[in-house]
Design an enzyme around this catalytic site. Structure first.
Site, PDB file in Angstrom:
ATOM      1  N   LYS A 149      23.814  41.472  52.240  1.00 58.91           N
ATOM      2  CA  LYS A 149      24.266  42.751  51.798  1.00 58.91           C
ATOM      3  C   LYS A 149      23.941  43.687  53.125  1.00 58.91           C
ATOM      4  O   LYS A 149      22.883  43.674  53.760  1.00 58.91           O
ATOM      5  CB  LYS A 149      23.750  43.435  50.672  1.00 58.91           C
ATOM      6  CG  LYS A 149      24.330  42.722  49.357  1.00 58.91           C
ATOM      7  CD  LYS A 149      25.536  43.172  48.967  1.00 58.91           C
ATOM      8  CE  LYS A 149      25.957  42.175  47.661  1.00 58.91           C
ATOM      9  NZ  LYS A 149      27.250  42.443  47.494  1.00 58.91           N
ATOM     10  N   LYS A 151      27.926  43.968  52.173  1.00 62.57           N
ATOM     11  CA  LYS A 151      28.988  42.974  52.060  1.00 62.57           C
ATOM     12  C   LYS A 151      29.771  42.829  53.465  1.00 62.57           C
ATOM     13  O   LYS A 151      30.169  41.689  53.985  1.00 62.57           O
ATOM     14  CB  LYS A 151      29.661  42.483  51.045  1.00 62.57           C
ATOM     15  CG  LYS A 151      30.672  43.725  50.630  1.00 62.57           C
ATOM     16  CD  LYS A 151      31.523  43.311  49.265  1.00 62.57           C
ATOM     17  CE  LYS A 151      30.770  43.836  48.128  1.00 62.57           C
ATOM     18  NZ  LYS A 151      31.536  43.060  46.942  1.00 62.57           N
ATOM     19  N   HIS A 265      33.679  31.232  45.179  1.00 63.43           N
ATOM     20  CA  HIS A 265      33.618  32.371  44.692  1.00 63.43           C
ATOM     21  C   HIS A 265      34.836  32.617  44.063  1.00 63.43           C
ATOM     22  O   HIS A 265      35.868  32.181  44.233  1.00 63.43           O
ATOM     23  CB  HIS A 265      33.293  33.682  45.919  1.00 63.43           C
ATOM     24  CG  HIS A 265      32.855  34.893  45.594  1.00 63.43           C
ATOM     25  ND1 HIS A 265      33.696  35.680  44.781  1.00 63.43           N
ATOM     26  CD2 HIS A 265      31.840  35.528  45.610  1.00 63.43           C
ATOM     27  CE1 HIS A 265      33.030  36.775  44.757  1.00 63.43           C
ATOM     28  NE2 HIS A 265      31.925  36.671  45.069  1.00 63.43           N
ATOM     29  N   GLY A 337      24.696  41.874  40.135  1.00 66.35           N
ATOM     30  CA  GLY A 337      24.089  42.637  39.384  1.00 66.35           C
ATOM     31  C   GLY A 337      22.776  42.136  39.052  1.00 66.35           C
ATOM     32  O   GLY A 337      21.784  42.580  38.200  1.00 66.35           O
ATOM     33  N   GLN A 357      21.588  34.162  42.027  1.00 65.36           N
ATOM     34  CA  GLN A 357      21.343  35.008  43.236  1.00 65.36           C
ATOM     35  C   GLN A 357      21.368  36.452  43.009  1.00 65.36           C
ATOM     36  O   GLN A 357      22.052  37.038  42.212  1.00 65.36           O
ATOM     37  CB  GLN A 357      22.420  34.513  44.238  1.00 65.36           C
ATOM     38  CG  GLN A 357      23.955  34.500  43.704  1.00 65.36           C
ATOM     39  CD  GLN A 357      24.949  33.745  44.643  1.00 65.36           C
ATOM     40  OE1 GLN A 357      24.777  32.869  45.287  1.00 65.36           O
ATOM     41  NE2 GLN A 357      26.395  34.220  44.731  1.00 65.36           N
TER      42      GLN A 357
HETATM   43  C1  RUB Z   1      26.911  40.100  44.146  1.00 61.29           C
HETATM   44  C2  RUB Z   1      28.169  40.423  44.232  1.00 61.29           C
HETATM   45  C3  RUB Z   1      29.027  39.006  44.168  1.00 61.29           C
HETATM   46  C4  RUB Z   1      29.248  38.938  42.605  1.00 61.29           C
HETATM   47  C5  RUB Z   1      30.682  38.713  42.072  1.00 61.29           C
HETATM   48  O1  RUB Z   1      26.086  41.362  44.800  1.00 61.29           O
HETATM   49  O2  RUB Z   1      28.851  41.516  44.570  1.00 61.29           O
HETATM   50  O3  RUB Z   1      30.246  39.118  45.001  1.00 61.29           O
HETATM   51  O4  RUB Z   1      28.388  38.070  42.458  1.00 61.29           O
HETATM   52  O5  RUB Z   1      30.695  38.435  40.616  1.00 61.29           O
HETATM   53  P1  RUB Z   1      25.017  42.068  43.889  1.00 61.29           P
HETATM   54  P2  RUB Z   1      30.974  37.291  39.854  1.00 61.29           P
HETATM   55  O6  RUB Z   1      23.712  40.888  43.708  1.00 61.29           O
HETATM   56  O7  RUB Z   1      24.554  42.999  44.726  1.00 61.29           O
HETATM   57  O8  RUB Z   1      25.587  42.221  42.648  1.00 61.29           O
HETATM   58  O9  RUB Z   1      30.204  35.907  40.588  1.00 61.29           O
HETATM   59  O10 RUB Z   1      30.881  37.628  38.548  1.00 61.29           O
HETATM   60  O11 RUB Z   1      32.360  36.977  40.256  1.00 61.29           O
END
Ligand code: RUB
Length: 409
Positions: A149, A151, A265, A337, A357
């Site tokens: 981050k 991102k 992802h 989150g 993560q």
């Molecule tokens: C993590 C983040 C990822 C999400 C996607 O950042 O934004 O792209 O995991 O979500 P942070 P999903 O840890 O700052 O929130 O895995 O539910 O698709």
């Protein structure tokens, strides 16, 4: 012509692709179910002179159950391409036109099972959860990672610095975020090389770590880009499966030249997984990712993190790790989150075979990335050792700071 309704007949998972849909409609449910079965197999909105009994009997979909708003429709295996593992055609049948049928207020594909003859067309993960663990020398403990981050914005050198600090704080994994691929501020070649050097340095200091480089790009270039990043030293590749397509994951996984795992992802999935009454649940998508060869896949945070989700996500976990299909298991990734205070809750739901993560939950630590990584690692160590996090935090100051800052929920 007979009806598409075969209510009460046994579900035959050996010969049919079996789908569970949730349907919202003002029509009688039998009519709605028939409309779906017809549209997705041999029918349309009116009778047609070109449909004969032979085609109808051999290729027509069959509604075998209606309970409340849930219907089970089975599609004969012959409705599907003989081309090996053709996900686009599979999705056109099980998750195609039906979503647009005007007579239905909502339809949601909740689950799907495939007969062996279709499962056998796919190869599944080349490495899977076990392969990733082996490469990291981490046989049992949950994997713990970060998403770099912000991102977008860091250059190659600062991305590598982030990865090094995360690794020296104990993280086993890191990754590009979904919107970073090959921008001017951080060209993919420079980033991959710089990150590879950081990972080598960590390894020379006794710590193994993987970083997934995002190769999400146009279909005719993605395997080539995956090969290039591998040459530049990538130890893991990331693909945004919804925006690139299942075929992209499959093409990389099945290419013999690719010798590193694929982190999948699911950006954009919320457009069709979020509405409980319409769209496609994550479960069928998880099954398809496993079939196509994804080695690790985001499954949500089991109702705990920033992205909306629910304990229904348990079924995604099972789809990654279950032994009902002839493939290696997929490493389930809980992300979105996440911060140290909720790690215990997640692991209690997921078990140890998981990758947890945090992006903001690492980079937002007041002590910086290394301290944030330490706090996340300590949270995992605590739950793995069966020690309550508050107890563990008494002599682990990074975790104590994180708990104080973000709390537990
Ligand atoms: C993590 C983040 C990822 C999400 C996607 O950042 O934004 O792209 O995991 O979500 P942070 P999903 O840890 O700052 O929130 O895995 O539910 O698709």
């Amino acid at each position: 012509m007979d009806s598409y309704l075969h209510l009460g007949e046994p579900v035959d998972q050996d010969k049919y692709v079996v789908c569970k849909y949730r349907v919202t409609t003002d029509l009688p449910m039998e009519k709605a179910a028939e409309a779906i079965a017809a549209e997705q197999s041999t029918g349309t909105w009116t009778g047609i002179s070109t449909l004969n009994t032979e085609i109808f009997n051999s290729l027509g979909a069959r509604v075998v159950d209606i309970s409340g708003d849930q219907i089970i429709v089975e599609f004969p295996a012959e409705d599907f391409s003989i081309e090996v593992g053709a996900v686009p055609q599979i999705l056109s049948v099980i998750a195609g036109n039906l979503f647009g049928l005007g007579a239905l207020k909502g339809v949601r594909l909740e689950d799907v099972t495939f007969p062996k003859e279709i499962l056998d067309q796919f190869k599944g993960p080349k490495f899977g959860a076990d392969g990733i663990r082996k490469a990291l020398d981490r046989p049992e403990k949950p994997l713990v990672g970060t998403i770099v981050k912000p991102k977008i914005g860091l250059d190659a050198k600062n991305t590598a610095k982030y990865v090094y600090e995360a690794g020296s704080g104990g993280l086993t994994n890191s990754k590009d975020d979904e919107t970073l691929v090959d921008q001017k501020f951080c060209p993919i070649e420079d980033r991959t090389i710089a990150v590879a050097e950081a990972l080598d340095r960590l390894e020379s200091e006794g710590h193994k770590m993987m970083h997934a480089i995002n190769v999400s790009t146009r279909g005719d270039k993605i395997v080539e880009l995956a090969e290039k990043v591998q040459e530049w030293g990538a130890r893991e590749i990331m693909v945004d499966v919804i925006t690139c397509g299942f075929g992209a994951v499959q093409a990389i996984a099945e290419d013999p030249s690719i010798k590193v795992p694929i982190h999948v992802h699911r950006t954009m999935h919320g457009a069709f997984t979020k509405d409980p009454l319409h769209g496609v649940a994550m479960l069928p998508l998880t099954k398809l990712v496993r079939m196509c060869g994804g080695d690790a896949l985001h499954i949500g945070t089991l109702g705990v993190g920033k992205m909306s989700g629910s304990t229904k996500e348990d079924s995604n976990l099972t789809a990654c790790l279950g032994s009902d299909v002839p493939y290696r298991t997929v490493m389930p990734v809980c992300s979105g989150g996440v911060y140290p205070g909720i790690v215990e809750d997640i692991v209690k739901k997921s078990g140890f075979n998981v990758q947890i993560q945090a992006g903001g939950g690492v980079a937002g630590h007041p002590g910086g990335v290394r301290a944030g990584a330490m706090a996340m690692s300590q949270a995992v160590d605590a739950v793995y050792a069966g020690i309550p996090k508050e107890e563990y935090a008494k002599d682990h100051k990074e975790l104590a700071t994180a708990l104080e800052m973000w709390g537990s929920k």
